[in-house]
Design a protein around this motif. Sequence first.
Motif, short mmCIF file in Angstrom:
data_model
loop_
_atom_site.label_atom_id
_atom_site.label_comp_id
_atom_site.label_asym_id
_atom_site.label_seq_id
_atom_site.Cartn_x
_atom_site.Cartn_y
_atom_site.Cartn_z
N ARG A 121 4.67 -0.08 3.87
CA ARG A 121 4.02 -0.77 4.99
C ARG A 121 4.34 -0.10 6.32
NH1 ARG A 121 6.46 -6.30 6.54
NH2 ARG A 121 7.75 -4.87 7.73
N ASP A 122 5.63 0.12 6.58
CA ASP A 122 6.05 0.62 7.88
C ASP A 122 5.77 2.11 8.07
OD1 ASP A 122 6.85 -1.98 8.28
OD2 ASP A 122 9.00 -1.56 8.13
N ALA A 123 6.01 2.92 7.03
CA ALA A 123 5.76 4.36 7.15
C ALA A 123 4.26 4.65 7.27
CB ALA A 123 6.37 5.11 5.97
N SER A 124 3.45 3.89 6.55
CA SER A 124 2.00 4.12 6.65
C SER A 124 1.47 3.66 8.00
CB SER A 124 1.25 3.42 5.50
OG SER A 124 1.39 2.01 5.58
N ALA A 125 1.97 2.54 8.50
CA ALA A 125 1.54 2.06 9.81
C ALA A 125 1.89 3.06 10.90
CB ALA A 125 2.17 0.70 10.11
N ALA A 126 3.02 3.74 10.75
CA ALA A 126 3.46 4.71 11.75
C ALA A 126 2.52 5.91 11.86
CB ALA A 126 4.87 5.20 11.42
N VAL A 127 1.71 6.16 10.81
CA VAL A 127 0.78 7.30 10.84
C VAL A 127 -0.68 6.85 10.82
CG1 VAL A 127 2.45 8.89 9.82
CG2 VAL A 127 0.86 7.66 8.32
N GLY A 128 -0.91 5.56 11.05
CA GLY A 128 -2.28 5.06 11.13
C GLY A 128 -2.88 4.62 9.81
N GLY A 129 -2.03 4.29 8.85
CA GLY A 129 -2.51 3.83 7.55
C GLY A 129 -2.08 2.41 7.27
N SER A 130 -2.16 2.03 5.99
CA SER A 130 -1.72 0.69 5.59
C SER A 130 -1.09 0.77 4.21
CB SER A 130 -2.90 -0.27 5.58
OG SER A 130 -3.87 0.15 4.63
N GLY A 131 -0.19 -0.17 3.94
CA GLY A 131 0.47 -0.15 2.64
C GLY A 131 1.26 -1.41 2.38
N GLY A 132 1.78 -1.49 1.17
CA GLY A 132 2.59 -2.63 0.75
C GLY A 132 2.74 -2.63 -0.75
N GLY A 133 3.18 -3.75 -1.28
CA GLY A 133 3.36 -3.86 -2.72
C GLY A 133 4.59 -4.66 -3.08
N HIS A 134 5.41 -4.09 -3.94
CA HIS A 134 6.62 -4.76 -4.43
C HIS A 134 7.84 -3.93 -4.02
CE1 HIS A 134 4.05 -7.33 -6.86
NE2 HIS A 134 3.39 -6.22 -7.18
#
Length: 170
Positions: A121-134
Amino acid sequence: MLSSIIDGNGKMGKNSVPVAYFLGFENLKQEMETNWKLFKTKIIDYTYRSLGEMFSTPHISYFYAPESEMAGAISGILMLYLADQTKPVIGFSVGKDETKVSSRGTRKLVSRGLNLSLVMRDASAAVGGSGGGHDIAAGAVIPKGKEIQFLETAEKIIETQIGKVQAKAR
């Protein structure tokens, strides 16, 4: 096993074959099984290829997947059986405009504080993306070309979560 057959057909781009078979089109059984066997052969080949082309940072092992739908499966096999168990595995599938990211950890890493959902979540947001999971398995989508920046951010987050990693000697 049933979910593996369905998943394998899906990863081979043949989603409709098991659906039709289970709806009563018994003539598709052989095609469904052949697709599944081809997927298994491909995943073994891709796993060993990715292992041979694996990169490493102090807190992450990572690779670039040969096919877009394979990064998660490859990451899981590498993490469970072949990769350095002291750090999570991240797989990149670089597409035309975006890169899909798939990560896997171990229960031991999670017990030490690893939470891949937050990392993605945080690393992807830092480069303009999105993420998450478990905590043990998560994914992201980031802009193509941002993989190194993503890794740099993920590296810092993982170090904060689990501290300095002692890589095992090979």
